[in-house]
Enzyme design. Structure first.
Site, PDB file in Angstrom:
ATOM      1  N   ARG A  56       0.842  -1.202   0.000  1.00 12.89           N
ATOM      2  CA  ARG A  56       0.000   0.000   0.000  1.00 12.89           C
ATOM      3  C   ARG A  56       0.876   1.251   0.000  1.00 12.89           C
ATOM      4  O   ARG A  56       0.576   2.241  -0.658  1.00 12.89           O
ATOM      5  CB  ARG A  56      -0.909   0.029   1.241  1.00 12.89           C
ATOM      6  N   HIS A 104      -7.677   7.516  11.158  1.00 18.60           N
ATOM      7  CA  HIS A 104      -7.272   6.113  11.108  1.00 18.60           C
ATOM      8  C   HIS A 104      -5.775   5.914  10.932  1.00 18.60           C
ATOM      9  O   HIS A 104      -5.332   4.834  10.553  1.00 18.60           O
ATOM     10  CB  HIS A 104      -8.048   5.394   9.997  1.00 18.60           C
ATOM     11  N   ALA A 198     -27.823   7.846  -2.178  1.00 14.91           N
ATOM     12  CA  ALA A 198     -28.746   7.098  -1.316  1.00 14.91           C
ATOM     13  C   ALA A 198     -28.163   6.880   0.067  1.00 14.91           C
ATOM     14  O   ALA A 198     -28.897   6.678   1.036  1.00 14.91           O
ATOM     15  CB  ALA A 198     -29.090   5.756  -1.955  1.00 14.91           C
TER      16      ALA A 198
END
Length: 229
Positions: A56, A104, A198
């Site tokens: 990552r 985080h 939504a």
């Protein structure tokens, strides 16, 4: 100047090439989340976890901020801007934003497994046997599942003073970040920029939705925000 707070998530960095947190099947790039994002997973297989974040980190160093990051940075000319992000990348910083709370953790930092206050800037691999000067094994400076979120109290204080809140690329369904918007009693304007309008249905605030991806939505929103400055 008014206090403008951005709550950002995976959707803002996706356009830069950073993969979103998990796929529809609940896997993170083929791994069960708890295998690579929990301390238990780290204890069971540290090599797997360290390699996962090493990959990552390498990916992050190859990508660049996108237009959405840049627009947010430019708005510092008109507002007191603070970013509260669930992302562990440094794309907001590289775009020029100055006040950023990483809920985080940060992928380009490492910390001691013995003392969580010993944190280091880190751009290379972390391996088994990678230690600090106290011979403590290092781990990614990431908040894993089940761990405390040290910055949440600072985030609450910022939200409580916000005049305008913009949510970009996150449905805010993961706690404790999910509870932040309920602390925004002073804010008069709420905006949501994401392709999934939504997902705003559970918010207990009147929110203006811009159903576009982050860069397009922020290009539209920046003019609205300037009128509110």
């Amino acid at each position: 100047m008014k206090n403008l707070v951005f709550l950002t998530g995976a959707g803002i960095s996706a356009e830069s090439g950073i993969k979103t947190f998990r796929d529809a099947d609940g896997l993170w790039e083929g791994h069960d989340i708890m295998e690579v994002a929990s301390f238990d997973g780290f204890e069971k297989n540290p090599a797997l976890v360290l390699d996962f974040y090493n990959q990552r980190r390498k990916q992050l160093l190859e990508v660049q901020p996108n237009k959405a990051h840049e627009i947010i940075a430019d708005l510092q000319q008109h507002f007191n801007v603070t970013i509260i992000t669930q992302n562990v990348d440094d794309l907001h910083e590289r775009a020029g934003s100055e006040n950023i709370i990483h809920l985080h953790g940060e992928l380009l930092k490492a910390r001691s497994v013995v003392n969580e206050d010993l944190i280091y800037d880190w751009k290379t691999d972390i391996l088994e046997g990678t230690t600090n000067d106290k011979n403590h094994q290092l781990r990614p400076h990431i908040v894993w599942f089940g761990e405390a979120v040290p910055e949440i109290e600072n985030a609450v204080k910022i939200i409580e003073k916000a005049d305008i809140i913009v949510i970009v690329g996150t449905s805010l369904q993961v706690y404790p970040a999910a509870g932040l918007i309920d602390c925004a009693d002073k804010a008069k304007h709420f905006f949501y920029v994401d392709l999934n309008p939504a997902e705003t249905s559970y918010f207990r605030k009147k929110i203006k939705v811009i159903p576009k991806k982050a860069s397009e939505g922020m290009m539209e929103l920046k003019e609205l925000l300037k009128e509110l400055s």
